[in-house]
Scaffold this motif. Sequence first.
Motif, PDB file in Angstrom:
ATOM      1  N   UNK A 162       0.819  -1.198   0.000  1.00  0.00           N
ATOM      2  CA  UNK A 162       0.000   0.000   0.000  1.00  0.00           C
ATOM      3  C   UNK A 162       0.851   1.244   0.000  1.00  0.00           C
ATOM      4  N   UNK A 163       0.194   2.379  -0.228  1.00  0.00           N
ATOM      5  CA  UNK A 163       0.910   3.642  -0.316  1.00  0.00           C
ATOM      6  C   UNK A 163       1.634   3.973   0.982  1.00  0.00           C
ATOM      7  N   UNK A 164       1.123   3.510   2.119  1.00  0.00           N
ATOM      8  CA  UNK A 164       1.754   3.819   3.405  1.00  0.00           C
ATOM      9  C   UNK A 164       3.173   3.270   3.488  1.00  0.00           C
ATOM     10  N   UNK A 165       3.406   2.088   2.935  1.00  0.00           N
ATOM     11  CA  UNK A 165       4.751   1.505   2.957  1.00  0.00           C
ATOM     12  C   UNK A 165       5.732   2.403   2.215  1.00  0.00           C
ATOM     13  N   UNK A 166       5.344   2.847   1.024  1.00  0.00           N
ATOM     14  CA  UNK A 166       6.230   3.695   0.238  1.00  0.00           C
ATOM     15  C   UNK A 166       6.432   5.047   0.916  1.00  0.00           C
ATOM     16  N   UNK A 167       5.395   5.577   1.554  1.00  0.00           N
ATOM     17  CA  UNK A 167       5.532   6.841   2.274  1.00  0.00           C
ATOM     18  C   UNK A 167       6.512   6.696   3.435  1.00  0.00           C
ATOM     19  N   UNK A 168       6.367   5.628   4.213  1.00  0.00           N
ATOM     20  CA  UNK A 168       7.289   5.416   5.338  1.00  0.00           C
ATOM     21  C   UNK A 168       8.719   5.251   4.856  1.00  0.00           C
ATOM     22  N   UNK A 197      -3.342  21.434   5.358  1.00  0.00           N
ATOM     23  CA  UNK A 197      -3.440  22.318   6.535  1.00  0.00           C
ATOM     24  C   UNK A 197      -4.413  21.765   7.564  1.00  0.00           C
ATOM     25  N   UNK A 198      -5.532  21.250   7.100  1.00  0.00           N
ATOM     26  CA  UNK A 198      -6.515  20.703   8.031  1.00  0.00           C
ATOM     27  C   UNK A 198      -5.985  19.465   8.745  1.00  0.00           C
ATOM     28  N   UNK A 199      -5.201  18.669   8.027  1.00  0.00           N
ATOM     29  CA  UNK A 199      -4.677  17.431   8.615  1.00  0.00           C
ATOM     30  C   UNK A 199      -3.468  17.679   9.498  1.00  0.00           C
ATOM     31  N   UNK A 200      -2.647  18.680   9.147  1.00  0.00           N
ATOM     32  CA  UNK A 200      -1.386  18.912   9.858  1.00  0.00           C
ATOM     33  C   UNK A 200      -1.226  20.406  10.141  1.00  0.00           C
ATOM     34  N   UNK A 205      11.290  14.802  13.378  1.00  0.00           N
ATOM     35  CA  UNK A 205      12.735  14.575  13.321  1.00  0.00           C
ATOM     36  C   UNK A 205      13.522  15.776  12.828  1.00  0.00           C
ATOM     37  N   UNK A 206      12.829  16.861  12.398  1.00  0.00           N
ATOM     38  CA  UNK A 206      13.526  18.007  11.825  1.00  0.00           C
ATOM     39  C   UNK A 206      13.173  19.273  12.594  1.00  0.00           C
ATOM     40  N   UNK A 207      13.962  20.334  12.361  1.00  0.00           N
ATOM     41  CA  UNK A 207      13.727  21.588  13.073  1.00  0.00           C
ATOM     42  C   UNK A 207      12.445  22.264  12.610  1.00  0.00           C
ATOM     43  N   UNK A 208      12.194  22.250  11.317  1.00  0.00           N
ATOM     44  CA  UNK A 208      10.954  22.821  10.778  1.00  0.00           C
ATOM     45  C   UNK A 208      10.666  22.166   9.442  1.00  0.00           C
ATOM     46  N   UNK A 209       9.372  22.154   9.081  1.00  0.00           N
ATOM     47  CA  UNK A 209       8.947  21.548   7.823  1.00  0.00           C
ATOM     48  C   UNK A 209       7.892  22.433   7.178  1.00  0.00           C
ATOM     49  N   UNK A 215       0.390  16.133   1.908  1.00  0.00           N
ATOM     50  CA  UNK A 215       1.311  15.991   3.036  1.00  0.00           C
ATOM     51  C   UNK A 215       1.357  14.616   3.659  1.00  0.00           C
ATOM     52  N   UNK A 216       1.235  13.575   2.860  1.00  0.00           N
ATOM     53  CA  UNK A 216       1.193  12.210   3.398  1.00  0.00           C
ATOM     54  C   UNK A 216       2.444  11.864   4.199  1.00  0.00           C
ATOM     55  N   UNK A 217       3.616  12.303   3.741  1.00  0.00           N
ATOM     56  CA  UNK A 217       4.865  11.960   4.410  1.00  0.00           C
ATOM     57  C   UNK A 217       5.112  12.774   5.678  1.00  0.00           C
ATOM     58  N   UNK A 218       4.447  13.899   5.814  1.00  0.00           N
ATOM     59  CA  UNK A 218       4.871  14.896   6.787  1.00  0.00           C
ATOM     60  C   UNK A 218       4.788  14.467   8.242  1.00  0.00           C
ATOM     61  N   UNK A 219       3.760  13.729   8.690  1.00  0.00           N
ATOM     62  CA  UNK A 219       3.761  13.304  10.092  1.00  0.00           C
ATOM     63  C   UNK A 219       4.944  12.396  10.445  1.00  0.00           C
TER      64      UNK A 219
END
Length: 245
Positions: free
Chosen positions: A33-39, A97-100, A79-83, A70-74
């Motif tokens: 699934x897409x989640x594997x590739x995103x991770x 924006x609504x999700x994150x 792990x980063x200073x800003x995104x 923004x699937x990858x963003x969470x």
Amino acid sequence: MAAMTDENRWAKDAYPDRYSDDVNRSIGFSGLGVDLFARGKADNIVETLDRFSASRAAGATCLDIGCGIGILHPMIAPHVASLSGADVSAEAIETARNAHPEIDYRNYEGDRLPYADASFDFCSTVCVMHHVPQQSWPAFVAEAWRVTRPGGLFAVYEHNPINPLTRVAVWRCPFDHDAVLLRAQSVIDLLRAQGFEILLKEYLFFVPADAPWARRVDRALTWLPLGAQYVVCARRPLETGSGRT
């Protein structure tokens, strides 16, 4: 998705309202699934930062060019200073924006990113360039150069057209009908022409399994040009002119 000219449909067409479902259907034959590739890509981004960034991941200011929803963003933000994320699709930006709400998202017209010169330690674009009109690829790379700080990194993640199953997945995906897949060497040539120094070319996603042993195999095979996707990471030199525009 990102664009550099009005010719790209993502600036005006509706963003897929079932993006993940469409991708999952297109790759359903793999059992993944897409989640594997995103991770996998999120992990690779953090590992690349820790490996090549002077500030490492924890100190890096990051921009996702063509961020979509923004699937990858969470998986990256902790792990980063800003995104930050930018996209030509206003619908995608609203969804992101609504999700994150903790992440800085900005819509743009497709020609100039809405950030000052040299704003970020790390810029990435994830499976976006194959949607950018081919004649606009150099301008797309030039914008990444502009917003990347001297000494900073730019990473391009793309589908690997050498992999036959990748071609099948792209053909099956309803919103990829206009995709023009780039080989890794094409990305390298574009980045070098702009003035970037190539640091890394790796192929990703070899084993159709979601298990720790599969990730170990994937890491051992990054040199083999048969992975489903690839990453090219480059650095904007510290001592340089303005690069080509």
